[in-house]
Enzyme design. Sequence first.
Site, mmCIF file in Angstrom:
data_model
loop_
_atom_site.group_PDB
_atom_site.id
_atom_site.type_symbol
_atom_site.label_atom_id
_atom_site.label_comp_id
_atom_site.label_asym_id
_atom_site.label_seq_id
_atom_site.Cartn_x
_atom_site.Cartn_y
_atom_site.Cartn_z
ATOM 1 N N HIS A 140 58.026 83.204 34.472
ATOM 2 C CA HIS A 140 58.266 82.927 33.057
ATOM 3 C C HIS A 140 58.075 84.195 32.249
ATOM 4 C CE1 HIS A 140 58.491 78.681 33.826
ATOM 5 N NE2 HIS A 140 57.459 78.836 34.637
ATOM 6 N N GLU A 167 58.230 81.343 41.111
ATOM 7 C CA GLU A 167 58.531 80.844 39.752
ATOM 8 C C GLU A 167 58.056 81.885 38.749
ATOM 9 O OE1 GLU A 167 57.819 76.747 38.646
ATOM 10 O OE2 GLU A 167 56.718 77.427 36.881
ATOM 11 N N ARG A 174 50.720 78.319 25.441
ATOM 12 C CA ARG A 174 51.655 77.711 24.484
ATOM 13 C C ARG A 174 51.349 76.216 24.307
ATOM 14 N NH1 ARG A 174 57.574 79.764 25.492
ATOM 15 N NH2 ARG A 174 57.741 78.796 23.417
ATOM 16 N N TYR A 221 60.499 85.827 23.537
ATOM 17 C CA TYR A 221 61.224 86.152 24.767
ATOM 18 C C TYR A 221 61.788 87.575 24.796
ATOM 19 C CZ TYR A 221 60.896 81.084 25.207
ATOM 20 O OH TYR A 221 60.411 79.795 25.276
ATOM 21 N N ALA A 234 63.070 75.274 30.502
ATOM 22 C CA ALA A 234 62.516 73.979 30.069
ATOM 23 C C ALA A 234 62.403 72.983 31.226
ATOM 24 C CB ALA A 234 63.372 73.397 28.955
ATOM 25 N N ASN A 261 63.436 81.261 37.125
ATOM 26 C CA ASN A 261 62.859 80.856 35.850
ATOM 27 C C ASN A 261 63.528 79.529 35.486
ATOM 28 O OD1 ASN A 261 61.975 80.418 33.297
ATOM 29 N ND2 ASN A 261 62.394 82.485 32.523
ATOM 30 N N PRO A 317 68.047 76.634 31.614
ATOM 31 C CA PRO A 317 68.693 76.414 30.324
ATOM 32 C C PRO A 317 68.195 77.330 29.200
ATOM 33 C CG PRO A 317 67.216 74.604 30.869
ATOM 34 C CD PRO A 317 67.351 75.437 32.099
ATOM 35 N N ASN A 318 69.158 77.735 28.402
ATOM 36 C CA ASN A 318 68.952 78.544 27.183
ATOM 37 C C ASN A 318 68.618 80.009 27.469
ATOM 38 O OD1 ASN A 318 69.344 76.328 25.313
ATOM 39 N ND2 ASN A 318 67.401 75.555 26.089
ATOM 40 N N ARG A 337 67.543 84.627 21.163
ATOM 41 C CA ARG A 337 66.721 83.405 21.141
ATOM 42 C C ARG A 337 65.238 83.769 20.963
ATOM 43 N NH1 ARG A 337 64.850 80.024 26.407
ATOM 44 N NH2 ARG A 337 63.751 78.398 25.282
HETATM 45 C C1 DQA Z 1 60.234 79.952 29.690
HETATM 46 C C2 DQA Z 1 59.121 79.052 29.133
HETATM 47 C C3 DQA Z 1 59.632 77.625 28.968
HETATM 48 O O1 DQA Z 1 58.605 76.797 28.442
HETATM 49 C C4 DQA Z 1 60.805 77.588 28.028
HETATM 50 O O2 DQA Z 1 61.337 76.276 27.947
HETATM 51 C C5 DQA Z 1 61.877 78.569 28.369
HETATM 52 C C6 DQA Z 1 61.479 79.902 28.831
HETATM 53 C C7 DQA Z 1 59.793 81.433 29.765
HETATM 54 O O3 DQA Z 1 60.431 82.187 30.501
HETATM 55 O O4 DQA Z 1 58.834 81.833 29.082
HETATM 56 O O5 DQA Z 1 63.052 78.323 28.181
HETATM 57 O O6 DQA Z 1 60.534 79.547 31.010
#
Ligand code: DQA
Length: 147
Positions: free
Chosen positions: A99, A97, A106, A22, A76, A73, A9-10, A17
């Site tokens: 990020h 996985e 964080r 990011y 959230a 990835n 998501p997002n 964003r």
């Molecule tokens: C994320 C880190 C997550 O905590 C966050 O909710 C994201 C992006 C990252 O790629 O740094 O949406 O996965």
Amino acid sequence: MKILVINGPNLNMLGTREPEKYGTKTLKDIESYISEEADKLGIEVNFYQSNIEGEIVNKIQEAKGIYDGIVMNPAAYTHTSVAIRDAITAVKLPVAEIHISNIHTREDFRKISLTAPACVGQITGFGAVSYKLGLIAISDYIKSLKD
Ligand code: DQA
């Protein structure tokens, strides 16, 4: 070798964003960057993004028998989704996985990954490069299984 890259998501909003966290690359930019690396490695790569947990679960289930592994990835859902973790365990596909930001530097709630224990490993904090590292890592892992 066929690898599926899943974004949660997002991440469709990358580019605009929170660029300080990011970066300024869009998801399309990142997908092109991954494709270039996949070409170099001789890997076939496909992309999927969803904001919906159940759709990601469906996609992981569908990947069984089609893909050799997944770079994901979970965004959230990393911190909340037992369903995505169970899907990874159920299909028994190797998952890297990744990020973009370093989740361990964080907020406390981001330091916990429910999904990582079901994965081969986690790469976190290298910006868009995390995707490339994830692809290299999972393809090497898959090759090592065949040796
Ligand atoms: C994320 C880190 C997550 O905590 C966050 O909710 C994201 C992006 C990252 O790629 O740094 O949406 O996965």
